[in-house]
Write an enzyme that holds these catalytic residues in place. Structure first.
Site, PDB file in Angstrom:
ATOM      1  N   ALA A 187      30.876 -15.010  54.026  1.00 53.21           N
ATOM      2  CA  ALA A 187      32.294 -14.852  54.413  1.00 53.21           C
ATOM      3  C   ALA A 187      33.209 -14.483  53.249  1.00 53.21           C
ATOM      4  O   ALA A 187      34.424 -14.437  53.427  1.00 53.21           O
ATOM      5  CB  ALA A 187      32.792 -16.136  55.075  1.00 53.21           C
ATOM      6  N   ASP A 192      22.534 -19.994  49.322  1.00 60.11           N
ATOM      7  CA  ASP A 192      21.801 -18.740  49.483  1.00 60.11           C
ATOM      8  C   ASP A 192      21.107 -18.825  50.836  1.00 60.11           C
ATOM      9  O   ASP A 192      20.117 -19.552  50.986  1.00 60.11           O
ATOM     10  CB  ASP A 192      20.786 -18.613  48.333  1.00 60.11           C
ATOM     11  CG  ASP A 192      19.859 -17.413  48.511  1.00 60.11           C
ATOM     12  OD1 ASP A 192      19.921 -16.749  49.562  1.00 60.11           O
ATOM     13  OD2 ASP A 192      19.065 -17.161  47.590  1.00 60.11           O
ATOM     14  N   ASN A 223      26.645 -14.009  59.774  1.00 60.18           N
ATOM     15  CA  ASN A 223      27.099 -12.688  59.333  1.00 60.18           C
ATOM     16  C   ASN A 223      26.374 -12.156  58.093  1.00 60.18           C
ATOM     17  O   ASN A 223      26.221 -10.948  57.936  1.00 60.18           O
ATOM     18  CB  ASN A 223      28.604 -12.751  59.047  1.00 60.18           C
ATOM     19  CG  ASN A 223      29.077 -11.543  58.252  1.00 60.18           C
ATOM     20  OD1 ASN A 223      29.256 -10.458  58.789  1.00 60.18           O
ATOM     21  ND2 ASN A 223      29.258 -11.728  56.941  1.00 60.18           N
ATOM     22  N   TYR A 259      15.514  -3.309  57.495  1.00 61.94           N
ATOM     23  CA  TYR A 259      16.828  -3.702  58.031  1.00 61.94           C
ATOM     24  C   TYR A 259      16.832  -3.620  59.569  1.00 61.94           C
ATOM     25  O   TYR A 259      17.289  -4.557  60.245  1.00 61.94           O
ATOM     26  CB  TYR A 259      17.886  -2.774  57.427  1.00 61.94           C
ATOM     27  CG  TYR A 259      19.310  -3.084  57.803  1.00 61.94           C
ATOM     28  CD1 TYR A 259      19.995  -4.134  57.202  1.00 61.94           C
ATOM     29  CD2 TYR A 259      19.986  -2.310  58.746  1.00 61.94           C
ATOM     30  CE1 TYR A 259      21.308  -4.412  57.535  1.00 61.94           C
ATOM     31  CE2 TYR A 259      21.302  -2.569  59.079  1.00 61.94           C
ATOM     32  CZ  TYR A 259      21.965  -3.622  58.476  1.00 61.94           C
ATOM     33  OH  TYR A 259      23.267  -3.887  58.813  1.00 61.94           O
ATOM     34  N   LYS A 304      17.438  -6.633  62.270  1.00 63.67           N
ATOM     35  CA  LYS A 304      18.566  -6.613  63.212  1.00 63.67           C
ATOM     36  C   LYS A 304      18.082  -6.588  64.670  1.00 63.67           C
ATOM     37  O   LYS A 304      18.710  -7.184  65.551  1.00 63.67           O
ATOM     38  CB  LYS A 304      19.475  -5.417  62.915  1.00 63.67           C
ATOM     39  CG  LYS A 304      20.177  -5.507  61.551  1.00 63.67           C
ATOM     40  CD  LYS A 304      21.039  -6.757  61.454  1.00 63.67           C
ATOM     41  CE  LYS A 304      21.864  -6.811  60.192  1.00 63.67           C
ATOM     42  NZ  LYS A 304      22.690  -8.025  60.109  1.00 63.67           N
TER      43      LYS A 304
HETATM   44  P1  NAP Z   1      28.845  -6.734  52.439  1.00 69.59           P
HETATM   45  O1  NAP Z   1      30.202  -6.195  52.220  1.00 69.59           O
HETATM   46  O2  NAP Z   1      27.739  -6.282  51.550  1.00 69.59           O
HETATM   47  O3  NAP Z   1      28.935  -8.334  52.450  1.00 69.59           O
HETATM   48  C1  NAP Z   1      27.770  -9.078  52.662  1.00 69.59           C
HETATM   49  C2  NAP Z   1      28.093 -10.548  52.624  1.00 69.59           C
HETATM   50  O4  NAP Z   1      26.857 -11.272  52.811  1.00 69.59           O
HETATM   51  C3  NAP Z   1      28.664 -10.996  51.286  1.00 69.59           C
HETATM   52  O5  NAP Z   1      29.639 -11.990  51.494  1.00 69.59           O
HETATM   53  C4  NAP Z   1      27.439 -11.584  50.578  1.00 69.59           C
HETATM   54  O6  NAP Z   1      27.762 -12.597  49.651  1.00 69.59           O
HETATM   55  C5  NAP Z   1      26.722 -12.206  51.746  1.00 69.59           C
HETATM   56  N1  NAP Z   1      25.321 -12.443  51.420  1.00 69.59           N
HETATM   57  C6  NAP Z   1      24.359 -11.536  51.148  1.00 69.59           C
HETATM   58  N2  NAP Z   1      23.209 -12.161  50.853  1.00 69.59           N
HETATM   59  C7  NAP Z   1      23.460 -13.490  50.925  1.00 69.59           C
HETATM   60  C8  NAP Z   1      22.673 -14.649  50.729  1.00 69.59           C
HETATM   61  N3  NAP Z   1      21.381 -14.579  50.395  1.00 69.59           N
HETATM   62  N4  NAP Z   1      23.264 -15.857  50.879  1.00 69.59           N
HETATM   63  C9  NAP Z   1      24.552 -15.949  51.206  1.00 69.59           C
HETATM   64  N5  NAP Z   1      25.357 -14.890  51.430  1.00 69.59           N
HETATM   65  C10 NAP Z   1      24.808 -13.678  51.276  1.00 69.59           C
HETATM   66  O7  NAP Z   1      28.327  -6.399  53.902  1.00 69.59           O
HETATM   67  P2  NAP Z   1      29.126  -6.154  55.261  1.00 69.59           P
HETATM   68  O8  NAP Z   1      29.183  -4.704  55.478  1.00 69.59           O
HETATM   69  O9  NAP Z   1      30.351  -6.958  55.304  1.00 69.59           O
HETATM   70  O10 NAP Z   1      28.045  -6.719  56.298  1.00 69.59           O
HETATM   71  C11 NAP Z   1      28.212  -7.952  56.980  1.00 69.59           C
HETATM   72  C12 NAP Z   1      27.211  -8.005  58.129  1.00 69.59           C
HETATM   73  O11 NAP Z   1      27.444  -6.895  59.002  1.00 69.59           O
HETATM   74  C13 NAP Z   1      25.766  -7.875  57.666  1.00 69.59           C
HETATM   75  O12 NAP Z   1      24.931  -8.684  58.454  1.00 69.59           O
HETATM   76  C14 NAP Z   1      25.451  -6.417  57.924  1.00 69.59           C
HETATM   77  O13 NAP Z   1      24.084  -6.194  58.105  1.00 69.59           O
HETATM   78  C15 NAP Z   1      26.252  -6.175  59.190  1.00 69.59           C
HETATM   79  N6  NAP Z   1      26.545  -4.771  59.442  1.00 69.59           N
HETATM   80  C16 NAP Z   1      27.321  -4.056  58.575  1.00 69.59           C
HETATM   81  C17 NAP Z   1      27.557  -2.710  58.871  1.00 69.59           C
HETATM   82  C18 NAP Z   1      28.402  -1.842  57.972  1.00 69.59           C
HETATM   83  O14 NAP Z   1      28.494  -0.633  58.247  1.00 69.59           O
HETATM   84  N7  NAP Z   1      29.031  -2.363  56.922  1.00 69.59           N
HETATM   85  C19 NAP Z   1      27.018  -2.139  60.020  1.00 69.59           C
HETATM   86  C20 NAP Z   1      26.250  -2.910  60.856  1.00 69.59           C
HETATM   87  C21 NAP Z   1      26.022  -4.236  60.576  1.00 69.59           C
HETATM   88  P3  NAP Z   1      27.776 -12.313  48.057  1.00 69.59           P
HETATM   89  O15 NAP Z   1      28.982 -11.496  47.763  1.00 69.59           O
HETATM   90  O16 NAP Z   1      27.884 -13.678  47.499  1.00 69.59           O
HETATM   91  O17 NAP Z   1      26.505 -11.601  47.768  1.00 69.59           O
END
Ligand code: NAP
Length: 248
Positions: free
Chosen positions: A16, A64, A91, A156, A160
């Protein structure tokens, strides 16, 4: 009257501190919800400050979520600190894109563990509390990649697609206890996850989005807010695409 208000509710939101998860956290705070968030690499100080300004509580837990014990600690300490858990938003997610021929074991395992095992472990911990309370909502963030597939994303897409099967199975298991389990499938959303993609990939993606724009984090957060709210009280096992029509 049912509404989008989450007044009196408590939520746990993984990942978050930036991107989509951060906007979900902000929208939940504005809707009157107290939240527990995990931070991994990005600190959660600004969310704690925002919660204070809005008269809400935000409890930040270093965790984590690729580790089962961290997921369990995230849920149990948040419940102890905030008193209960009404909503869980799974998320957190990562990508490690490459063609299957070049994909090493670490790229497979890290994506499956972070994206899918976290959903299993956080949901299992939260459902135990929700069963006792005889109410709850779990919102899982999947992706259109889990519906359509995407070259370079076998790891990925598998994670998903797994979340979609998990969502429907768990929804069937816990509906009788008044617990709803739903998923949101974003398309291409402007965050750090997509900002690293080459321009050519971004341009091609834009061409297949009927609404003609990339998604913003608010587009996803508003769908999550609706699904978590009493207005969606008769919706479970559903996967809501929020993708500008990309995967229809
Ligand atoms: P993002 O900007 O890369 O943010 C990812 C978040 O997940 C960050 O807060 C990160 O925390 C956290 N995270 C990653 N690995 C972690 C771990 N091992 N433990 C705890 N926290 C962790 O990604 P986003 O685009 O917001 O994506 C959020 C969700 O939406 C994901 O599930 C992604 O697959 C999904 N999604 C995104 C898109 C898109 O186009 N962006 C499309 C479809 C689905 P840190 O900063 O601490 O690493």
């Amino acid at each position: 009257m049912k509404s989008l208000s989450l007044e009196g509710k408590t939520a746990v939101i993984t990942g978050a501190t930036r991107g989509i998860g951060r906007t979900i956290a902000v929208e939940f705070l504005k809707a009157g919800c107290d939240i527990g968030v995990n931070y991994n690499r990005t600190p959660a100080d600004d969310l704690v400050e925002l919660a204070e300004q809005l008269g809400r509580r935000c409890y930040a837990v270093p965790a984590d979520v690729s580790k089962v014990e961290d997921c369990e600690r995230l849920v149990s300490t948040t419940a102890a600190e905030l008193g209960k858990i009404d909503i869980l938003v799974n998320n957190a997610g990562i990508t490690r894109d490459t063609l299957l021929m070049r994909m090493d074991n670490e790229a497979w395992d890290s994506v499956i563990e972070t994206n899918m095992r976290s959903v299993f472990a956080c949901s299992r911990a939260a459902v135990k509390l929700m069963m006792r309370a005889r109410s709850g909502v779990i919102v899982n963030i999947t992706s259109v990649s889990g519906i359509m597939g995407n070259a370079g994303q076998c790891n990925y897409s598998a994670s998903k697609a797994g979340i979609i099967g998990f969502t429907k199975s768990l929804a069937r298991e816990v509906s009788s206890r008044n617990i709803r389990v739903v998923a949101v499938a974003p398309g291409f959303v402007t965050t750090e996850m997509t900002s690293v993609l080459p321009d050519a990939v971004r341009e091609n993606a834009l061409k297949v989005i009927p609404l003609g724009r990339f998604g913003q984090t608010e587009d996803i957060a508003h769908a999550v807010l609706f699904l978590a709210s009493p207005l969606a009280g008769y919706i479970t096992g559903e996967v809501l695409r929020v993708d500008g029509g990309m995967a229809m």
